[in-house]
Scaffold this active site. Structure first.
Site, PDB file in Angstrom:
ATOM      1  N   LYS A 186      30.486  41.670  44.236  1.00 52.49           N
ATOM      2  CA  LYS A 186      30.230  40.458  43.460  1.00 52.49           C
ATOM      3  C   LYS A 186      28.794  40.456  42.881  1.00 52.49           C
ATOM      4  CE  LYS A 186      34.225  38.202  43.672  1.00 52.49           C
ATOM      5  NZ  LYS A 186      35.186  38.738  44.579  1.00 52.49           N
TER       6      LYS A 186
HETATM    7  C1  PLP Z   1      36.350  37.817  45.339  1.00 57.52           C
HETATM    8  C2  PLP Z   1      37.100  36.572  45.093  1.00 57.52           C
HETATM    9  C3  PLP Z   1      37.522  35.760  46.143  1.00 57.52           C
HETATM   10  C4  PLP Z   1      37.416  36.158  47.587  1.00 57.52           C
HETATM   11  O1  PLP Z   1      36.157  36.493  48.013  1.00 57.52           O
HETATM   12  P1  PLP Z   1      35.971  37.470  49.285  1.00 57.52           P
HETATM   13  O2  PLP Z   1      34.536  37.299  49.616  1.00 57.52           O
HETATM   14  O3  PLP Z   1      36.308  38.859  48.832  1.00 57.52           O
HETATM   15  O4  PLP Z   1      36.868  36.987  50.355  1.00 57.52           O
HETATM   16  C5  PLP Z   1      38.145  34.561  45.838  1.00 57.52           C
HETATM   17  N1  PLP Z   1      38.349  34.179  44.574  1.00 57.52           N
HETATM   18  C6  PLP Z   1      37.989  34.949  43.529  1.00 57.52           C
HETATM   19  C7  PLP Z   1      38.228  34.469  42.144  1.00 57.52           C
HETATM   20  C8  PLP Z   1      37.374  36.185  43.755  1.00 57.52           C
HETATM   21  O5  PLP Z   1      37.039  36.957  42.727  1.00 57.52           O
END
Ligand code: PLP
Length: 394
Positions: A186
């Site tokens: 991210k």
């Molecule tokens: C990455 C993501 C999540 C989940 O996040 P994690 O930290 O990987 O559990 C939820 N919603 C969206 C839109 C994402 O891109």
């Protein structure tokens, strides 16, 4: 989008500080932690950067979604409106809460549309999970007005839009509760981690308690704390928080770099007649983690996607056929596959998820390609990329 591209001494220093001077558990242990509170420090900085009254750091974006739903009072049998284009976690969190996902149409913002939401509202609707996909945002003014009119909780999944804003307010801070992910790919990362932000004291209290077996976190003796509610363990460790803290300090620079790199490519692509760009309700608030564009037909999009790959333009996503981001390809969710019986299996009038029809979303997604914007590109690499893109379209 990925903060991991710019790991440096800052991240190492914060992690070493925990190893050398602090403690790995985020609460208590005052005598051995020498005043190191990385999770608390990152929460304070999140509040400052996002303009939110409260932030609670936890173990993942998925945990943030599940916590936000519980904390805002969304649970058994409640309907939650969601988009068919999102990461599966948005749906899983609702199902695991015992609630019922109701799919609604997106528009050219690639997020839930105000009309789509209105059409999906029933007397059982308790919340809307608006997902700010691929770095940019939904039409928040209209959506917020709809939620207020119908007394529906507005949850913003800003996991992919950390650092973005809408009319000057941080994405995630505009609805009742917002969620971030700091997983390893991210915009900024804790390794694994996430956060819930809110301006509502009760949602904040429920959030920190829910993620730690209901502990009320009053006083400095963990054994003496009371447990007003039940919860789970979605805690983050100090090591993950230390990494995230160093990354959060770089967020403004990350967004500035993304914007610069995206602008260069977008400008070059503007001269390609058959390309149109994703609608961005507030262009100034775009976190610019992706450049997303549309073509005139599905057939042409398949062809362009192939040609981009052949010409070395990496990091392109044709979500319509990608099995983690579009409902059409989620057989396990359509069939509610699970090792054990879930609350939703007992709800007889639940939607048949194998038969959901979202023609408008299908039309948009079948013509949409997103390109990941990297932080580490040099000017030469961007120039080369533009050349390769032009060749792919010729
Ligand atoms: C990455 C993501 C999540 C989940 O996040 P994690 O930290 O990987 O559990 C939820 N919603 C969206 C839109 C994402 O891109």
């Amino acid at each position: 989008m990925p903060g991991f591209e710019i790991f440096g001494e800052e991240e190492k220093k914060e992690i070493a500080d925990v190893m050398d001077n602090g403690f790995i558990f985020r609460y208590n242990f005052d005598p051995v932690r020498n005043g190191r509170w990385k999770a608390k420090e990152m929460e304070a900085l999140l509040c400052e950067k996002m303009g939110a009254k409260h932030a609670h750091l936890l173990s993942s974006g998925t945990a943030a979604l599940q916590t936000a739903l519980a904390a805002a009072g969304v649970g058994a049998g409640d309907e939650v409106i969601v988009p068919p284009f999102t990461f599966v976690a948005s749906i899983e969190a609702i199902i695991m809460a015992g609630a019922v996902p109701v799919f609604a149409e997106i528009d050219e913002t690639l997020c839930l549309s105000p009309e789509g939401i209105e059409a999906a509202i029933t007397p059982k609707t308790k919340a809307v999970n608006v997902v700010h996909m691929c770095g940019s945002m939904a039409k928040l003014d209209e959506i917020k007005a709809i939620c207020e009119k119908h007394s529906i909780v507005l949850l913003e999944d800003a996991c992919q839009a950390v650092g973005g804003s809408y009319k000057g307010q941080a994405l995630g801070s505009i609805g009742d509760v917002g969620c971030f992910s700091f997983d390893s790919v991210k915009t900024i990362t804790c390794g694994e981690g996430g956060a819930v932000i809110t301006n509502q004291e009760s949602i904040y209290k429920n959030s920190h308690m829910f993620t730690d077996h209901g502990h009320d976190h009053v006083g400095s003796d963990r054994g003496a704390e009371s447990h007003p509610i039940m919860g789970l363990n979605f805690r983050i460790s100090e090591l993950n928080a230390a990494l995230g803290l160093a990354q959060l300090r770089k967020l403004d620079d990350i967004i500035a770099t993304q914007r610069k790199n995206k602008t260069a490519i977008k400008e070059a692509m503007s001269s390609i007649e058959e390309v149109s760009f994703r609608e961005i309700p507030d262009p100034e608030g775009d976190s610019a983690g992706f450049l997303t564009f549309m073509l005139s037909s599905e057939e042409r999009t398949v062809e362009v996607n192939k040609k981009l790959a052949e010409n070395g333009v990496d990091g392109c996503f044709y979500w319509y056929i990608n099995n983690w981001h579009y409902l059409k390809n989620w057989q396990h969710i359509q069939n509610l596959e699970s090792p054990a019986r879930l609350p939703i299996h007992l709800i007889e009038d639940r939607p048949d998820y194998t038969k959901v029809e979202v023609p408008k979303s299908d039309d948009i997604m079948s013509r949409t390609i997103s390109m990941l914007i990297k932080l580490s590109w040099t000017e030469e690499e961007i120039a080369q990329r533009i050349e390769n893109i032009k060749r792919a379209f010729s």
